[in-house]
Design a protein around this motif. Sequence first.
Motif, PDB file in Angstrom:
ATOM      1  N   CYS A  54       7.216  14.927  66.094  1.00  0.00           N
ATOM      2  CA  CYS A  54       7.298  13.854  65.105  1.00  0.00           C
ATOM      3  C   CYS A  54       5.940  13.157  65.006  1.00  0.00           C
ATOM      4  O   CYS A  54       5.340  12.832  66.032  1.00  0.00           O
ATOM      5  N   CYS A  57       6.680   9.223  66.636  1.00  0.00           N
ATOM      6  CA  CYS A  57       7.035   8.979  68.040  1.00  0.00           C
ATOM      7  C   CYS A  57       6.594  10.106  68.975  1.00  0.00           C
ATOM      8  O   CYS A  57       6.612   9.937  70.196  1.00  0.00           O
ATOM      9  N   CYS A 105      13.186  12.625  61.723  1.00  0.00           N
ATOM     10  CA  CYS A 105      13.134  12.592  63.186  1.00  0.00           C
ATOM     11  C   CYS A 105      14.428  11.975  63.696  1.00  0.00           C
ATOM     12  O   CYS A 105      14.786  10.863  63.306  1.00  0.00           O
ATOM     13  N   CYS A 108      13.315   8.691  66.337  1.00  0.00           N
ATOM     14  CA  CYS A 108      12.846   7.376  65.871  1.00  0.00           C
ATOM     15  C   CYS A 108      13.260   7.065  64.433  1.00  0.00           C
ATOM     16  O   CYS A 108      12.970   5.986  63.934  1.00  0.00           O
ATOM     17  N   TRP A 110      12.155   8.362  61.711  1.00  0.00           N
ATOM     18  CA  TRP A 110      11.122   8.604  60.691  1.00  0.00           C
ATOM     19  C   TRP A 110      11.663   9.607  59.680  1.00  0.00           C
ATOM     20  O   TRP A 110      12.342  10.577  60.059  1.00  0.00           O
TER      21      TRP A 110
END
Length: 122
Positions: A54, A57, A105, A108, A110
Motif C-alpha cells: 500500500c 501504510c 487497502c 488503512c 486507502w
Amino acid sequence: MSLVYRHVVSHRWERARTLRQLKAGHIRREAVCDADFLLRTAAAYHGYRVERACPVCGEEDLYEVRWIYGDKLGKRSGTARQEDEIARIASEVDEPVTVHLVEVCRSCWWNHILTAAVAGIE
Ligand SMILES: [Zn+2]
C-alpha cells in the motif's frame, strides 16, 4: 469472444499527486483512507490481491477491484464485478460498459481509482 478494454484513461497522475499532498501534510489521511464497508468487502470478494505494498501504510493488503457503470445495466450499475461477469454482462447489453479499476487497502482503507475504461466483447 474475449473481453477487451478500450478508451483506457489512467488516473496515475491524480493518484501520485494525492500521495504527494498526503506526504507533504496538505491533506489528512482520513480524507483519502476512507474506503467504506462496501468497498472493502467488494475488494475482498470481487477483487484480487496485488503484489505490491500500500502506498500509504506499506502493508501488503492491497486489492484491485472493478466497478461497472452503464445506463442499461439497471441495478448492476455501480456494483463490483469480476472479469468473467463483466464479459457476460457486456455481451448481454447493447451498450458500452464503463469499468473503473480501483485500488483498495484493507489495512488503512486507502482507495483510489487507477483506470477508467470501456469494456466490450470482440
Ligand atoms: Zn494501506
